[in-house]
Design a protein around this motif. Sequence first.
Motif, PDB file in Angstrom:
ATOM      1  N   GLU A 158       0.828  -1.215   0.000  1.00 35.53           N
ATOM      2  CA  GLU A 158       0.000   0.000   0.000  1.00 35.53           C
ATOM      3  C   GLU A 158       0.861   1.263   0.000  1.00 35.53           C
ATOM      4  N   SER A 159       1.973   1.238   0.743  1.00 37.34           N
ATOM      5  CA  SER A 159       2.766   2.465   0.842  1.00 37.34           C
ATOM      6  C   SER A 159       3.388   2.801  -0.524  1.00 37.34           C
ATOM      7  N   GLN A 160       3.886   1.775  -1.238  1.00 36.90           N
ATOM      8  CA  GLN A 160       4.440   2.008  -2.580  1.00 36.90           C
ATOM      9  C   GLN A 160       3.328   2.413  -3.545  1.00 36.90           C
ATOM     10  N   LEU A 161       2.159   1.793  -3.386  1.00 31.54           N
ATOM     11  CA  LEU A 161       1.029   2.151  -4.261  1.00 31.54           C
ATOM     12  C   LEU A 161       0.678   3.626  -4.097  1.00 31.54           C
ATOM     13  N   ASN A 162       0.595   4.076  -2.824  1.00 32.74           N
ATOM     14  CA  ASN A 162       0.255   5.481  -2.597  1.00 32.74           C
ATOM     15  C   ASN A 162       1.303   6.415  -3.181  1.00 32.74           C
ATOM     16  N   SER A 163       2.595   6.050  -3.039  1.00 32.21           N
ATOM     17  CA  SER A 163       3.644   6.896  -3.632  1.00 32.21           C
ATOM     18  C   SER A 163       3.474   6.969  -5.143  1.00 32.21           C
ATOM     19  N   HIS A 164       3.214   5.820  -5.768  1.00 31.03           N
ATOM     20  CA  HIS A 164       3.134   5.817  -7.229  1.00 31.03           C
ATOM     21  C   HIS A 164       1.858   6.484  -7.746  1.00 31.03           C
ATOM     22  N   ILE A 165       0.809   6.498  -6.929  1.00 32.26           N
ATOM     23  CA  ILE A 165      -0.379   7.268  -7.327  1.00 32.26           C
ATOM     24  C   ILE A 165       0.011   8.747  -7.415  1.00 32.26           C
ATOM     25  N   GLN A 166       0.791   9.209  -6.421  1.00 37.00           N
ATOM     26  CA  GLN A 166       1.261  10.607  -6.447  1.00 37.00           C
ATOM     27  C   GLN A 166       2.161  10.860  -7.658  1.00 37.00           C
ATOM     28  N   ILE A 167       3.083   9.910  -7.929  1.00 36.30           N
ATOM     29  CA  ILE A 167       4.003  10.075  -9.062  1.00 36.30           C
ATOM     30  C   ILE A 167       3.213  10.064 -10.376  1.00 36.30           C
ATOM     31  N   GLY A 168       2.222   9.169 -10.458  1.00 33.82           N
ATOM     32  CA  GLY A 168       1.373   9.096 -11.663  1.00 33.82           C
ATOM     33  C   GLY A 168       0.666  10.421 -11.905  1.00 33.82           C
ATOM     34  N   LYS A 169       0.147  11.013 -10.822  1.00 32.24           N
ATOM     35  CA  LYS A 169      -0.543  12.308 -10.958  1.00 32.24           C
ATOM     36  C   LYS A 169       0.440  13.400 -11.348  1.00 32.24           C
ATOM     37  N   HIS A 170       1.644  13.332 -10.789  1.00 35.16           N
ATOM     38  CA  HIS A 170       2.677  14.301 -11.141  1.00 35.16           C
ATOM     39  C   HIS A 170       3.029  14.190 -12.625  1.00 35.16           C
ATOM     40  N   ASN A 171       2.770  13.015 -13.212  1.00 36.23           N
ATOM     41  CA  ASN A 171       3.056  12.798 -14.630  1.00 36.23           C
ATOM     42  C   ASN A 171       1.790  12.794 -15.477  1.00 36.23           C
ATOM     43  N   GLY A 172       0.759  13.465 -14.970  1.00 35.55           N
ATOM     44  CA  GLY A 172      -0.403  13.770 -15.803  1.00 35.55           C
ATOM     45  C   GLY A 172      -1.595  12.843 -15.709  1.00 35.55           C
ATOM     46  N   LEU A 173      -1.541  11.805 -14.871  1.00 36.49           N
ATOM     47  CA  LEU A 173      -2.738  10.976 -14.712  1.00 36.49           C
ATOM     48  C   LEU A 173      -3.749  11.739 -13.857  1.00 36.49           C
ATOM     49  N   THR A 174      -5.023  11.696 -14.248  1.00 42.04           N
ATOM     50  CA  THR A 174      -6.056  12.404 -13.488  1.00 42.04           C
ATOM     51  C   THR A 174      -6.600  11.507 -12.364  1.00 42.04           C
ATOM     52  N   ASP A 175      -7.326  12.123 -11.427  1.00 41.23           N
ATOM     53  CA  ASP A 175      -7.958  11.350 -10.342  1.00 41.23           C
ATOM     54  C   ASP A 175      -8.864  10.261 -10.914  1.00 41.23           C
ATOM     55  N   ASN A 176      -9.635  10.616 -11.944  1.00 37.39           N
ATOM     56  CA  ASN A 176     -10.545   9.633 -12.552  1.00 37.39           C
ATOM     57  C   ASN A 176      -9.785   8.469 -13.165  1.00 37.39           C
ATOM     58  N   GLN A 177      -8.668   8.792 -13.811  1.00 32.96           N
ATOM     59  CA  GLN A 177      -7.873   7.729 -14.433  1.00 32.96           C
ATOM     60  C   GLN A 177      -7.286   6.799 -13.379  1.00 32.96           C
ATOM     61  N   VAL A 178      -6.780   7.392 -12.290  1.00 39.37           N
ATOM     62  CA  VAL A 178      -6.225   6.567 -11.205  1.00 39.37           C
ATOM     63  C   VAL A 178      -7.336   5.679 -10.633  1.00 39.37           C
ATOM     64  N   ALA A 179      -8.517   6.247 -10.425  1.00 38.05           N
ATOM     65  CA  ALA A 179      -9.631   5.461  -9.885  1.00 38.05           C
ATOM     66  C   ALA A 179      -9.958   4.288 -10.809  1.00 38.05           C
ATOM     67  N   GLU A 180      -9.887   4.542 -12.106  1.00 35.48           N
ATOM     68  CA  GLU A 180     -10.202   3.473 -13.065  1.00 35.48           C
ATOM     69  C   GLU A 180      -9.123   2.378 -13.056  1.00 35.48           C
ATOM     70  N   ILE A 181      -7.867   2.787 -12.911  1.00 33.09           N
ATOM     71  CA  ILE A 181      -6.786   1.785 -12.834  1.00 33.09           C
ATOM     72  C   ILE A 181      -7.018   0.888 -11.612  1.00 33.09           C
ATOM     73  N   LEU A 182      -7.381   1.501 -10.475  1.00 35.27           N
ATOM     74  CA  LEU A 182      -7.601   0.725  -9.250  1.00 35.27           C
ATOM     75  C   LEU A 182      -8.784  -0.219  -9.421  1.00 35.27           C
ATOM     76  N   GLN A 183      -9.798   0.258 -10.154  1.00 38.38           N
ATOM     77  CA  GLN A 183     -10.969  -0.577 -10.401  1.00 38.38           C
ATOM     78  C   GLN A 183     -10.589  -1.786 -11.273  1.00 38.38           C
ATOM     79  N   ILE A 184      -9.783  -1.521 -12.294  1.00 37.16           N
ATOM     80  CA  ILE A 184      -9.323  -2.609 -13.171  1.00 37.16           C
ATOM     81  C   ILE A 184      -8.535  -3.639 -12.358  1.00 37.16           C
TER      82      ILE A 184
END
Length: 319
Positions: A158-184
């Motif tokens: 979970e801790s690495q996942l949370n870091s990479h969610i932040q890194i993903g957003k820093h690289n242009g992934l939106t909240d909706n996109q992150v939510a969809e990845i987690l759903q997948i």
Amino acid sequence: MADNALTARQKSIAEAASYAARGDQTGLKQALIQGLDAGITVNEFKEILIQAYAYCGFPHSLNALNTLMQTEEKRGNKDPQGPLPGPKPEGTSLEYGTQNQTSLIGSPVSGKLYEFAPAIDEYLKSHLFGDIFARNNIDWQTRELATIAMLASLDGTESQLNSHIQIGKHNGLTDNQVAEILQIAGRTGAQNVLFGKGSENTAFARYFIGTSYLQPLTQQGVGISNVTFEPKCRNNWHIHHKGGQILLVVSGRGWYQEWGKPAQELHPGDVVNIPAEVKHWHGAAKDSWFTHIAVAVPAEGFFNEWLEAVTDEEYNKLK
Ligand code: MN
């Protein structure tokens, strides 16, 4: 579908990464076929599955690459190969890896753990963010999308996942996109079901919000069924009269709540003993498929009483 949701290509990459992390070759093969049909090149998939070894280990990466190779052979090796990575940057892996890590995250990375074990800091920088992230035939946003999908499919990260969610957003992934990845990632887990998904649970649909699936397993002396809930799906408040119910959680993340008590989060391996006459509900978390085996404790005059639905207001309070 929201404007900034994932494209078909991104979805296939998230699915493939997630199945690779789970070691589910059947699911991976389907995701690869879908992705290749959607125009993802063989070399793009190779990059994702090579990168998988940094997060899931060589065995998962090798098995996934083997599935890609076999899938390609079955398709007659006709899919576009796509570009290979360009030449390595100037300097050492540690130098450009440190730069890559800093620009990916937005600031230099240091910490107590890296002072405690400096070798892992060096390997992260030179190897993962140097050697792997310098391979430029897929972009960093795509690499982060795959990383989030992989980490969300593993346990205890979970801790690495949370870091990479932040890194993903820093690289242009939106909240909706992150939510969809987690759903997948939640869905790939629920599809890897030991006892089969069964068919849509139409007979009881009026006592559920969302779609559930029922696979009856036995009626010999005791009724046992495998129940799969799509994300957000839950049953109405209900009571098992005379005999209780036992839930054995198989996959995904879900909830169980007794009337007047806080909801209890459920994970694979959890066992819930529901006494007779206790009003309760059970179902999936909002971002995860969920599967449990339901055992009806045999009792003379057993019957279920179905009550009011679990409202969105109550349900949405749960994380
Ligand atoms: Mn129940």
